[in-house]
Design an enzyme around this catalytic site. Structure first.
Site, PDB file in Angstrom:
ATOM      1  N   ARG A   1      -4.249  12.074  -2.375  1.00  0.00           N
ATOM      2  CA  ARG A   1      -3.538  10.780  -2.290  1.00  0.00           C
ATOM      3  C   ARG A   1      -2.422  10.770  -1.255  1.00  0.00           C
ATOM      4  O   ARG A   1      -1.471  10.010  -1.356  1.00  0.00           O
ATOM      5  CB  ARG A   1      -2.993  10.363  -3.646  1.00  0.00           C
TER       6      ARG A   1
ATOM      7  N   HIS B   1     -11.646   4.490  27.776  1.00  0.00           N
ATOM      8  CA  HIS B   1     -11.054   3.313  27.151  1.00  0.00           C
ATOM      9  C   HIS B   1     -10.019   2.644  28.069  1.00  0.00           C
ATOM     10  O   HIS B   1     -10.037   1.428  28.264  1.00  0.00           O
ATOM     11  CB  HIS B   1     -10.422   3.729  25.821  1.00  0.00           C
TER      12      HIS B   1
ATOM     13  N   HIS C   1     -13.620  -3.881  25.057  1.00  0.00           N
ATOM     14  CA  HIS C   1     -14.707  -3.454  24.168  1.00  0.00           C
ATOM     15  C   HIS C   1     -16.053  -3.896  24.734  1.00  0.00           C
ATOM     16  O   HIS C   1     -17.047  -3.167  24.655  1.00  0.00           O
ATOM     17  CB  HIS C   1     -14.498  -4.008  22.759  1.00  0.00           C
TER      18      HIS C   1
ATOM     19  N   LYS D   1      -1.628   3.921  12.071  1.00  0.00           N
ATOM     20  CA  LYS D   1      -3.040   3.546  11.937  1.00  0.00           C
ATOM     21  C   LYS D   1      -3.883   4.809  12.052  1.00  0.00           C
ATOM     22  O   LYS D   1      -3.845   5.489  13.092  1.00  0.00           O
ATOM     23  CB  LYS D   1      -3.454   2.573  13.041  1.00  0.00           C
TER      24      LYS D   1
END
Ligand code: NAD
Ligand code: GLY
Length: 365
Positions: free
Chosen positions: A122, A267, A254, A144
């Site tokens: 957790r 990227h 993308h 993130k």
């Protein structure tokens, strides 16, 4: 380069970003000051093994029982299968809830190690030690973390803020040139979306930045970290639209990554051409004069990034753009410039209008 430190203010989840040079051995003390556990688990990729060993030794010197997992490099590592292998290692260690996970590498390792840290028992404490320019200015900050679903990038993830970020810009000396330039696309992006001063700094100091001179690299890394920290503080969970400005150029990017074929464009290269498209779209809507786009093109070219696209089939590009739309609940979202240093979010742009800029652009050959 002088070291400097800044804080991401998120209440009890606040943390420090320390930017330094030639001091990877300082990581252990930084970690010891922040966690009281006895074990640390370093996750790195094979291309940064030397850096990871320095980090591991420094953790040991500061009283941690340290273990290390070295993964092959590449996006394929961001998978549930690899995460499961890392859980096995944590069980073997054995890890407890105070075991520190240390990510040494680029955005792939940061996202993978962060995901493992967020989900094991957790949630374990996570320390980011980014070694690519992209990871230093973007992915290591803001919590993130994710692995990929076979059909959807970054789809299996959570928010899990690190307990600290240790940026040693001298690790960039081993980064391949193309990866470094690709990271510069994100740096230019921060200038366009938030900070004319940063944009002008890159214009003025292009050569120093390309030569990776420590003072210039330190300056751009610190400024981008500050900008990202301020955005994350105001919109930690990407809900208000503020954090979304970081995706300037990304919907188009993308599409180009998909059309070029897996791995053909890095990227940041796709983001560079994507920013040009987004700016063209802003021009079409009368939001900016042509010069705003031309100025971005000049700078992106100067740092060696692509500003034109190939004549790829439009339907291939649209598939990727529509996938973005699905992920955003059916609304196409574009971040468009109002000037250099300010952008606005639009979610009412018809697909035909966006399609119109999906072309080999004028003035950019
Ligand atoms: P990466 O992690 O694949 O690193 C690029 C390449 O450089 C790899 O081959 C790696 O082994 C190598 N490398 C890394 N550091 C090095 C060094 N110092 N010396 C020599 N080689 C080195 O790619 P990246 O561009 O850092 O990150 C891309 C990933 O980041 C993507 O998966 C993307 O989804 C993710 N990302 C996440 C966020 C976020 O907020 N979490 C933001 C942006 C991107
Ligand atoms: N890189 C986008 C974000 O952190 O929100």
């Amino acid at each position: 380069m002088m070291s400097s430190s800044l804080r991401v203010q998120l209440g009890e989840r606040s943390y420090e970003i320390f930017v330094t040079s030639n001091d990877l051995a300082g990581v252990g003390r930084f970690a010891r000051e922040r966690v009281n556990g006895s074990a640390a688990f370093v996750i790195a990729d094979e291309n940064v093994l030397a850096h990871a060993k320095t980090v591991e030794a420094s953790l040991r010197q500061n009283g941690f029982r340290a273990a290390m997992a070295v993964r092959p490099s590449g996006e394929a590592q961001k998978s549930l299968e690899v995460a499961a292998e890392l859980y096995d290692r944590l069980v073997d260690l054995p890890a407890d809830r105070r075991t520190l996970v240390v990510a040494v590498g680029g955005g792939v390792i940061g996202d993978l190690a962060g995901f493992v840290a967020a989900t094991y028992a957790r949630g374990l404490p996570l320390l980011m030690v980014p070694t690519t320019l992209l990871a230093m200015v973007d992915s290591s900050i803001g919590g993130k973390v994710a692995v990929n679903h076979p059909r959807a990038k970054n789809m299996i993830g959570v928010f899990h803020q690190p307990i600290g970020v240790w940026i040693d810009t001298s690790t960039l000396t081993t980064l391949p040139e193309r990866e470094y330039r690709s990271g510069l696309a994100e740096v230019v992006k921060y200038g366009v979306i938030l900070d004319l001063g940063l944009f002008e700094y890159i214009e003025k100091h292009t050569l120093e930045i390309l030569r990776r001179e420590p003072a210039a690299v330190g300056h751009i890394v610190c400024r981008c970290c500050e900008l990202k920290a301020r955005i994350v503080e105001q919109d930690e969970r990407d809900e208000s639209g503020l954090r979304a400005v970081l995706n300037y150029g990304h919907t188009f990017a993308h599409a180009f990554e998909t059309a070029a074929g897996y791995g053909a464009w890095l990227h940041g290269e796709a983001v560079a051409a994507g920013m040009v498209c987004a700016s063209r779209l802003a021009e079409r809507r009368g939001l900016v004069p042509r010069e705003v786009t031309e100025r971005q093109i000049r700078l992106l070219r100067a740092v060696g990034l692509p500003v034109t696209i190939e004549p790829w089939p439009k339907d291939q590009m649209l598939v990727a753009m529509r996938a973005d739309k699905k992920a955003l609940g059916g609304k196409m979202r574009y971040i468009l410039p109002r000037r250099i240093g300010a952008v606005e979010l639009f979610d009412d742009i018809p697909e035909e209008e966006a399609q119109a800029v999906l072309t080999v652009q004028r003035g950019a050959s």
